[in-house]
Motif scaffolding. Structure first.
Motif, PDB file in Angstrom:
ATOM      1  N   VAL A 286      84.575  18.786  77.101  1.00 41.53           N
ATOM      2  CA  VAL A 286      84.087  17.515  77.660  1.00 41.53           C
ATOM      3  C   VAL A 286      83.108  17.775  78.802  1.00 41.53           C
ATOM      4  N   GLY A 287      83.420  18.759  79.644  1.00 46.60           N
ATOM      5  CA  GLY A 287      82.518  19.094  80.739  1.00 46.60           C
ATOM      6  C   GLY A 287      81.178  19.607  80.243  1.00 46.60           C
ATOM      7  N   ARG A 288      81.212  20.449  79.193  1.00 43.06           N
ATOM      8  CA  ARG A 288      79.960  20.941  78.627  1.00 43.06           C
ATOM      9  C   ARG A 288      79.152  19.811  78.005  1.00 43.06           C
ATOM     10  N   ALA A 289      79.836  18.884  77.337  1.00 41.59           N
ATOM     11  CA  ALA A 289      79.134  17.738  76.746  1.00 41.59           C
ATOM     12  C   ALA A 289      78.525  16.851  77.829  1.00 41.59           C
ATOM     13  N   TRP A 290      79.238  16.667  78.932  1.00 43.62           N
ATOM     14  CA  TRP A 290      78.723  15.862  80.040  1.00 43.62           C
ATOM     15  C   TRP A 290      77.462  16.478  80.633  1.00 43.62           C
ATOM     16  N   ARG A 291      77.494  17.783  80.862  1.00 42.88           N
ATOM     17  CA  ARG A 291      76.315  18.452  81.412  1.00 42.88           C
ATOM     18  C   ARG A 291      75.149  18.424  80.434  1.00 42.88           C
ATOM     19  N   GLN A 292      75.456  18.507  79.136  1.00 42.66           N
ATOM     20  CA  GLN A 292      74.394  18.458  78.132  1.00 42.66           C
ATOM     21  C   GLN A 292      73.733  17.087  78.102  1.00 42.66           C
ATOM     22  N   HIS A 293      74.522  16.023  78.232  1.00 45.36           N
ATOM     23  CA  HIS A 293      73.972  14.665  78.271  1.00 45.36           C
ATOM     24  C   HIS A 293      73.060  14.484  79.481  1.00 45.36           C
ATOM     25  N   LEU A 294      73.489  14.969  80.629  1.00 43.86           N
ATOM     26  CA  LEU A 294      72.655  14.863  81.822  1.00 43.86           C
ATOM     27  C   LEU A 294      71.371  15.670  81.667  1.00 43.86           C
ATOM     28  N   SER A 295      71.468  16.827  81.048  1.00 42.63           N
ATOM     29  CA  SER A 295      70.273  17.635  80.809  1.00 42.63           C
ATOM     30  C   SER A 295      69.314  16.937  79.858  1.00 42.63           C
ATOM     31  N   ASN A 296      69.855  16.249  78.852  1.00 44.96           N
ATOM     32  CA  ASN A 296      69.000  15.512  77.917  1.00 44.96           C
ATOM     33  C   ASN A 296      68.240  14.396  78.617  1.00 44.96           C
ATOM     34  N   VAL A 297      68.889  13.730  79.551  1.00 47.62           N
ATOM     35  CA  VAL A 297      68.209  12.671  80.302  1.00 47.62           C
ATOM     36  C   VAL A 297      67.046  13.256  81.100  1.00 47.62           C
TER      37      VAL A 297
ATOM     38  N   ARG B  36      65.253  15.785  80.335  1.00 49.26           N
ATOM     39  CA  ARG B  36      64.194  16.294  79.457  1.00 49.26           C
ATOM     40  C   ARG B  36      63.409  15.185  78.768  1.00 49.26           C
ATOM     41  N   ILE B  37      63.766  13.947  78.967  1.00 45.47           N
ATOM     42  CA  ILE B  37      63.116  12.849  78.252  1.00 45.47           C
ATOM     43  C   ILE B  37      61.875  12.360  78.976  1.00 45.47           C
ATOM     44  N   LEU B  38      61.936  12.223  80.288  1.00 42.72           N
ATOM     45  CA  LEU B  38      60.871  11.574  81.051  1.00 42.72           C
ATOM     46  C   LEU B  38      59.677  12.510  81.206  1.00 42.72           C
ATOM     47  N   HIS B  39      58.850  12.580  80.162  1.00 45.26           N
ATOM     48  CA  HIS B  39      57.623  13.375  80.157  1.00 45.26           C
ATOM     49  C   HIS B  39      56.572  12.619  79.339  1.00 45.26           C
TER      50      HIS B  39
ATOM     51  N   GLU C 175      63.474   3.904  75.063  1.00 48.84           N
ATOM     52  CA  GLU C 175      64.459   3.902  73.981  1.00 48.84           C
ATOM     53  C   GLU C 175      65.308   5.172  74.014  1.00 48.84           C
ATOM     54  N   GLN C 176      64.692   6.305  74.283  1.00 48.15           N
ATOM     55  CA  GLN C 176      65.454   7.554  74.355  1.00 48.15           C
ATOM     56  C   GLN C 176      66.403   7.558  75.546  1.00 48.15           C
ATOM     57  N   LEU C 177      65.956   7.023  76.685  1.00 46.65           N
ATOM     58  CA  LEU C 177      66.823   6.971  77.857  1.00 46.65           C
ATOM     59  C   LEU C 177      68.019   6.051  77.620  1.00 46.65           C
ATOM     60  N   ARG C 178      67.782   4.919  76.955  1.00 44.16           N
ATOM     61  CA  ARG C 178      68.893   4.008  76.655  1.00 44.16           C
ATOM     62  C   ARG C 178      69.886   4.663  75.696  1.00 44.16           C
ATOM     63  N   ALA C 179      69.384   5.390  74.711  1.00 41.18           N
ATOM     64  CA  ALA C 179      70.282   6.079  73.782  1.00 41.18           C
ATOM     65  C   ALA C 179      71.097   7.154  74.509  1.00 41.18           C
ATOM     66  N   ALA C 180      70.454   7.872  75.433  1.00 43.55           N
ATOM     67  CA  ALA C 180      71.175   8.890  76.201  1.00 43.55           C
ATOM     68  C   ALA C 180      72.235   8.255  77.094  1.00 43.55           C
TER      69      ALA C 180
ATOM     70  N   ARG D  66      70.559   1.014  84.008  1.00 42.18           N
ATOM     71  CA  ARG D  66      69.873   0.311  82.913  1.00 42.18           C
ATOM     72  C   ARG D  66      68.708  -0.534  83.439  1.00 42.18           C
ATOM     73  N   LYS D  67      68.897  -1.153  84.593  1.00 44.43           N
ATOM     74  CA  LYS D  67      67.830  -1.982  85.149  1.00 44.43           C
ATOM     75  C   LYS D  67      66.624  -1.152  85.578  1.00 44.43           C
ATOM     76  N   GLN D  68      66.839   0.132  85.859  1.00 43.76           N
ATOM     77  CA  GLN D  68      65.747   0.989  86.325  1.00 43.76           C
ATOM     78  C   GLN D  68      65.032   1.722  85.200  1.00 43.76           C
ATOM     79  N   LEU D  69      65.541   1.645  83.985  1.00 39.55           N
ATOM     80  CA  LEU D  69      64.947   2.412  82.887  1.00 39.55           C
ATOM     81  C   LEU D  69      63.524   1.956  82.584  1.00 39.55           C
ATOM     82  N   ALA D  70      63.294   0.637  82.579  1.00 40.14           N
ATOM     83  CA  ALA D  70      61.950   0.132  82.268  1.00 40.14           C
ATOM     84  C   ALA D  70      60.937   0.591  83.316  1.00 40.14           C
ATOM     85  N   GLY D  71      61.332   0.544  84.590  1.00 37.20           N
ATOM     86  CA  GLY D  71      60.424   0.973  85.653  1.00 37.20           C
ATOM     87  C   GLY D  71      60.135   2.461  85.602  1.00 37.20           C
ATOM     88  N   LEU D  72      61.166   3.264  85.309  1.00 37.01           N
ATOM     89  CA  LEU D  72      60.951   4.706  85.199  1.00 37.01           C
ATOM     90  C   LEU D  72      60.054   5.047  84.016  1.00 37.01           C
ATOM     91  N   SER D  73      60.286   4.395  82.887  1.00 33.19           N
ATOM     92  CA  SER D  73      59.498   4.682  81.694  1.00 33.19           C
ATOM     93  C   SER D  73      58.050   4.263  81.862  1.00 33.19           C
TER      94      SER D  73
END
Length: 276
Positions: free
Chosen positions: A23-34, A36-39, A56-61, A85-92
């Motif tokens: 579970v800890g490895r999955a949690w860290r992997q999810h955070l790492s995926n987030v 790696r998306i904002l590029h 869309e990728q950030l919401r899925a993550a 969630r409210k900040q995803l549109a501004g970040l994207s």
């Protein structure tokens, strides 16, 4: 105990430890995926992406993180998730704003359609991934960026327009692309630090004057300097600004003299022969 089909406590505890390690490895992997998306390009294959695709990728993550918490019975902070969630549109939106700035520069240059496409697909991502590899501290992400960087560099070297450019002209184009690459800011630590300080001041003083927020914003944009000496305003507008405090001091007149104290006034009256 084993003959009766009852597992010993040590096996149960070992299974529990293994489960929570996964579970800890999955949690860290999810955070790492987030992260790696904002590029402006996908990290997997360096394909250009828009703000809508990033959102869309950030919401899925974020949904994957929420599912992980719910599946394993971990506490879910709904207020925190809703805030993200409210900040995803501004970040994207940073992606499209950055692309608009780049294309505004490109429209002022006389470029062939083939070189314009090569700039979007090869030259800009080459300098961008160079900058991101320098910034990141995650070994896994750094290795993935290195693979993408190598593929983009080889493709740029084989591009027909690159072979026709002289070394001096190509260096100038790379400097231009590197300047735009540095202008894309993914980190918000400086802004969060400013907001955190203001929040603390708001709590301690039971309210701040409205103009103080404007002052802190001006200080952050025009006087908060990076290691290379640039400010957020100079990096965004790509021009230099006068020193903030020197500009303010040039508009300040001479300060008035302090008010004369009463005892010195009395001494002056006595010396003049006037009754106290």
């Amino acid at each position: 105990m084993r003959e009766l089909g009852v597992p010993p406590k040590t096996d149960t505890r070992a299974t529990s430890v293994t489960h929570w390690q996964e579970v800890g490895r999955a949690w860290r992997q999810h955070l790492s995926n987030v992260s790696r998306i904002l590029h402006p390009w996908r990290l997997v294959d360096s394909t250009r992406q828009t703000s809508q695709e990033v959102e869309e990728q950030l919401r899925a993550a974020l949904e994957a993180i929420e599912t992980l918490l719910e599946t394993n019975g971990l506490p879910r902070k709904h207020a925190t998730l809703d805030k993200v969630r409210k900040q995803l549109a501004g970040l994207s939106a940073l992606v499209d704003v950055w692309w608009q700035t780049v294309h505004q520069d490109l429209t002022q240059m006389a470029m062939t359609p083939r070189w314009s496409q090569g700039t979007d697909e090869l030259l800009l991502p080459l300098m961008y991934w160079h900058e991101q590899r320098r910034r990141t501290r995650c070994p896994g992400q750094k290795a993935q960026i290195a693979l993408v960087l190598q593929a983009v560099a080889e493709a740029l070297e084989q591009h027909p327009c690159t072979r026709k450019l002289t070394a001096e002209v190509l260096a100038g184009w790379k400097a231009w692309a590197a300047e735009h690459a540095r202008a894309f800011q993914r980190a918000s630590a400086a802004v969060e630090g400013r907001n955190g300080y203001l929040s603390q001041m708001q709590h301690n003083h039971r309210g701040l004057p409205t103009r103080r927020y404007q002052v802190w914003t001006a200080l952050h944009n025009f006087d908060g300097r990076a290691t290379d000496g640039t400010t957020p305003a100079s990096r965004f507008f790509r021009r230099s600004f006068p020193d903030l405090f020197e500009s303010l001091l040039s508009q300040v007149d001479e300060l008035p003299l302090p008010r004369q104290r009463l005892r010195y006034a009395r001494q002056g009256l006595e010396g003049a022969g006037c009754p106290a």
